[in-house]
Scaffold this motif. Structure first.
Motif, PDB file in Angstrom:
ATOM      1  N   GLY A 106       0.794  -1.230   0.000  1.00 13.12           N
ATOM      2  CA  GLY A 106       0.000   0.000   0.000  1.00 13.12           C
ATOM      3  C   GLY A 106       0.822   1.274   0.000  1.00 13.12           C
ATOM      4  N   ASP A 107       2.146   1.162   0.034  1.00  8.34           N
ATOM      5  CA  ASP A 107       3.018   2.343   0.083  1.00  8.34           C
ATOM      6  C   ASP A 107       3.452   2.693  -1.334  1.00  8.34           C
ATOM      7  N   PRO A 108       2.978   3.831  -1.871  1.00  5.71           N
ATOM      8  CA  PRO A 108       3.310   4.167  -3.271  1.00  5.71           C
ATOM      9  C   PRO A 108       4.790   4.448  -3.494  1.00  5.71           C
ATOM     10  N   ALA A 109       5.555   4.675  -2.423  1.00  2.00           N
ATOM     11  CA  ALA A 109       6.985   4.958  -2.581  1.00  2.00           C
ATOM     12  C   ALA A 109       7.842   3.703  -2.445  1.00  2.00           C
ATOM     13  N   TRP A 110       7.232   2.556  -2.120  1.00  2.00           N
ATOM     14  CA  TRP A 110       8.000   1.320  -1.968  1.00  2.00           C
ATOM     15  C   TRP A 110       8.223   0.682  -3.332  1.00  2.00           C
ATOM     16  N   VAL A 111       9.464   0.311  -3.627  1.00  2.00           N
ATOM     17  CA  VAL A 111       9.802  -0.332  -4.901  1.00  2.00           C
ATOM     18  C   VAL A 111      10.004  -1.817  -4.657  1.00  2.00           C
ATOM     19  N   PRO A 112       9.130  -2.683  -5.200  1.00  2.00           N
ATOM     20  CA  PRO A 112       9.298  -4.125  -4.971  1.00  2.00           C
ATOM     21  C   PRO A 112      10.597  -4.619  -5.597  1.00  2.00           C
ATOM     22  N   PRO A 113      11.482  -5.223  -4.809  1.00  2.00           N
ATOM     23  CA  PRO A 113      12.708  -5.774  -5.397  1.00  2.00           C
ATOM     24  C   PRO A 113      12.379  -7.017  -6.210  1.00  2.00           C
ATOM     25  N   LEU A 114      13.277  -7.403  -7.100  1.00  5.39           N
ATOM     26  CA  LEU A 114      13.103  -8.676  -7.792  1.00  5.39           C
ATOM     27  C   LEU A 114      13.289  -9.801  -6.779  1.00  5.39           C
ATOM     28  N   LYS A 115      12.303 -10.671  -6.682  1.00  6.12           N
ATOM     29  CA  LYS A 115      12.338 -11.703  -5.642  1.00  6.12           C
ATOM     30  C   LYS A 115      13.559 -12.610  -5.777  1.00  6.12           C
ATOM     31  N   GLY A 116      13.974 -12.881  -7.000  1.00  4.93           N
ATOM     32  CA  GLY A 116      15.162 -13.709  -7.213  1.00  4.93           C
ATOM     33  C   GLY A 116      16.398 -13.103  -6.579  1.00  4.93           C
ATOM     34  N   GLU A 117      16.488 -11.758  -6.620  1.00  2.00           N
ATOM     35  CA  GLU A 117      17.627 -11.073  -6.003  1.00  2.00           C
ATOM     36  C   GLU A 117      17.588 -11.203  -4.478  1.00  2.00           C
ATOM     37  N   VAL A 118      16.391 -11.122  -3.909  1.00  5.41           N
ATOM     38  CA  VAL A 118      16.269 -11.231  -2.454  1.00  5.41           C
ATOM     39  C   VAL A 118      16.638 -12.641  -2.004  1.00  5.41           C
ATOM     40  N   PHE A 119      16.140 -13.657  -2.720  1.00  8.28           N
ATOM     41  CA  PHE A 119      16.493 -15.042  -2.384  1.00  8.28           C
ATOM     42  C   PHE A 119      18.010 -15.235  -2.438  1.00  8.28           C
ATOM     43  N   ALA A 120      18.655 -14.655  -3.460  1.00  2.27           N
ATOM     44  CA  ALA A 120      20.111 -14.786  -3.580  1.00  2.27           C
ATOM     45  C   ALA A 120      20.824 -14.122  -2.409  1.00  2.27           C
ATOM     46  N   GLU A 167      12.707   2.854 -11.609  1.00  2.00           N
ATOM     47  CA  GLU A 167      11.618   3.467 -12.374  1.00  2.00           C
ATOM     48  C   GLU A 167      10.844   2.408 -13.152  1.00  2.00           C
ATOM     49  N   LEU A 168      11.513   1.299 -13.461  1.00  2.00           N
ATOM     50  CA  LEU A 168      10.877   0.177 -14.160  1.00  2.00           C
ATOM     51  C   LEU A 168      10.293  -0.831 -13.175  1.00  2.00           C
ATOM     52  N   LEU A 169      11.058  -1.103 -12.084  1.00  2.00           N
ATOM     53  CA  LEU A 169      10.663  -2.155 -11.140  1.00  2.00           C
ATOM     54  C   LEU A 169       9.424  -1.812 -10.331  1.00  2.00           C
ATOM     55  N   ILE A 170       9.117  -0.528 -10.196  1.00  2.00           N
ATOM     56  CA  ILE A 170       8.093  -0.130  -9.236  1.00  2.00           C
ATOM     57  C   ILE A 170       6.723  -0.738  -9.539  1.00  2.00           C
ATOM     58  N   ASP A 171       6.468  -1.101 -10.801  1.00  2.00           N
ATOM     59  CA  ASP A 171       5.178  -1.732 -11.094  1.00  2.00           C
ATOM     60  C   ASP A 171       5.323  -3.168 -11.604  1.00  2.00           C
ATOM     61  N   MET A 172       6.436  -3.839 -11.264  1.00  2.00           N
ATOM     62  CA  MET A 172       6.650  -5.229 -11.684  1.00  2.00           C
ATOM     63  C   MET A 172       6.289  -6.241 -10.599  1.00  2.00           C
ATOM     64  N   ASP A 173       6.043  -5.783  -9.385  1.00  2.00           N
ATOM     65  CA  ASP A 173       5.667  -6.661  -8.271  1.00  2.00           C
ATOM     66  C   ASP A 173       6.695  -7.772  -8.030  1.00  2.00           C
ATOM     67  N   GLY A 174       7.964  -7.465  -8.271  1.00  2.00           N
ATOM     68  CA  GLY A 174       9.030  -8.390  -7.901  1.00  2.00           C
ATOM     69  C   GLY A 174       9.270  -9.548  -8.840  1.00  2.00           C
ATOM     70  N   SER A 175       8.571  -9.586  -9.957  1.00  2.00           N
ATOM     71  CA  SER A 175       8.686 -10.749 -10.852  1.00  2.00           C
ATOM     72  C   SER A 175       8.966 -10.313 -12.282  1.00  2.00           C
ATOM     73  N   LEU A 176       9.770 -11.111 -12.992  1.00  2.00           N
ATOM     74  CA  LEU A 176      10.014 -10.863 -14.416  1.00  2.00           C
ATOM     75  C   LEU A 176       9.008 -11.594 -15.301  1.00  2.00           C
ATOM     76  N   LEU A 177       8.140 -12.389 -14.675  1.00  2.00           N
ATOM     77  CA  LEU A 177       7.158 -13.168 -15.437  1.00  2.00           C
ATOM     78  C   LEU A 177       5.784 -12.495 -15.381  1.00  2.00           C
ATOM     79  N   PRO A 178       4.928 -12.660 -16.400  1.00  2.00           N
ATOM     80  CA  PRO A 178       5.211 -13.352 -17.652  1.00  2.00           C
ATOM     81  C   PRO A 178       5.924 -12.486 -18.693  1.00  2.00           C
TER      82      PRO A 178
END
Length: 389
Positions: free
Chosen positions: A33-47, A284-295
């Motif tokens: 719900g935080d418009p300023a939070w940028v979801p990281p790529l989940k694969g990066e967090v797991f790594a 600027e790209l990741l902010i609306d990807m929800d942490g995933s490169l799929l689909p």
């Protein structure tokens, strides 16, 4: 954040893939719900969390915890010890007996309390007598708690957290020990006349050469730059040296977003003595990807990487070898690199603003550079410590 809790909070060490997935996913649920939070790529967090993938684990150990209430995951935290940090002088911020915690996410103050107690207990069990945090996981990742600048999304490799966390951490007896400052600077119209005069004088100095990195020699350039970094930052508060495997890992991670015209190496009398790394703001790209490169996000990412347009550019790292620090030559090299990258950033990437940081609040040289180019503070991160009795 949730309403008043129902059942008791229980703390569980992370064990197995399911728990690790819960650990990663919780940040998405609590921050969505935080418009300023940028979801990281989940694969990066797991790594980041995984020995064998993150070379930090070659000189560190960590325990991750989940907080649960009524069968739901309501919080998380990491507790960790960096054996290289333990070898640093205590007056530089780390040192013997200092353990760390970080990656905290919590639904409420009660959950935060239970998590911090669990992290402290684990650190005590490992023989630590001081806790310094938050660090996620090393000083080179995302250090500090955001305490100013909640209204805009962070640029690449900067953290973001709920403004509620500050009071919850301070309620546990943590005292501020160091501020990390991030600056914003408008770059379209160039810098003040004084800076331009310094750059022009540097250009007349035949001893100085400012060059772009050569991506065809990427591994060698990465080693060169990180060698300067380890020397330049070695007296800084919080410094922990980067190992060869960490340098290789960082290089591999950044290779796709490294562009030759955004990284400069400064040579004096033919010797590389300074560098500046600037990255386009992939957030600027990741902010609306929800942490995933799929689909289809992978295609958007690949397309962007071919020729990125980035309204903001970030300077995550720059350094001048120790023997030149606090000299007129050091400031000349810094302003020359900043100006050359500014020109290319505006011309080739459509950049309008630069982010410089983080900078230690007592780093007089870098704070003076920021002041000279009319930069303003846009984010402040706070590191805290507490004795573990």
């Amino acid at each position: 954040m949730s309403a008043h809790p129902a059942g008791p909070i229980t703390i569980h060490p992370v064990e197995g893939k399911h728990d690790k997935r819960e650990f990663v996913e919780l940040a998405f649920r609590l921050n969505r719900g935080d418009p300023a939070w940028v979801p990281p790529l989940k694969g990066e967090v797991f790594a980041l969390l995984t020995p064998g993938k993150n070379p930090w684990f070659e000189h560190g150990k960590a325990q991750f915890f989940l907080a649960r209430r009524d069968g739901r995951t309501v919080g998380r935290i990491s507790a960790h010890i960096d054996f290289l940090a333990l070898e640093q002088p205590a007056e530089q911020g780390m040192g013997p007996g200092t353990g760390n915690w970080g990656l905290i996410e919590a639904e409420d103050a009660e959950t935060a309390h239970a998590l911090i107690v669990a992290a402290e207990d684990w650190l005590r069990s490992q023989g630590m007598h001081r806790a310094l945090g938050p660090l996620s996981i090393s000083i080179w990742d995302e250090p500090g708690l955001l305490v100013e600048g909640f209204d805009t999304p962070p640029t690449i490799m900067l953290g973001h957290n709920s403004p509620l966390y500050r009071a919850w951490i301070e309620a546990e007896g943590y005292r501020p020990v160091k501020k990390l400052i991030n600056y914003a600077v408008e770059i379209i119209d160039g810098f003040p006349p004084l800076v331009n005069r310094i750059v022009a004088a540097g250009e007349r100095n035949e001893r100085i050469r400012i060059r772009r990195v050569d991506k065809r020699r990427f591994d060698a350039e990465a080693r060169l730059i990180m060698g300067i970094l380890n020397d330049a930052w070695s007296d800084n508060w919080g410094f922990v040296p980067l190992t060869d495997s960490e340098i290789a890992y960082i290089g591999k991670k950044l290779k796709d977003i490294v562009f030759e015209d955004l990284i400069r190496v400064a040579e004096v009398d033919g010797e590389a003595v300074a560098f500046m790394i600037v990255l386009p703001n992939i957030n600027e790209l990741l902010i609306d990807m929800d942490g995933s490169l799929l689909p289809f996000n992978w295609a958007r990412l690949l397309w962007w990487l071919r020729k990125p347009k980035s309204r903001r550019l970030r300077v995550p790292l720059m350094g001048v070898v120790k023997r030149l620090q606090n000299s007129r030559m050091a400031s000349t090299l810094a302003f020359m690199m900043i100006e050359y990258i500014r020109r290319d950033g505006v011309a080739h990437y459509g950049a309008q603003q630069g982010d410089i940081g983080w900078v230690l609040d007592d780093n007089q040289g870098m704070n003076a550079v920021a002041e000279a180019i009319d930069a303003t503070v846009n984010r402040v991160y706070q590191l805290y410590d507490k004795p573990l009795a």
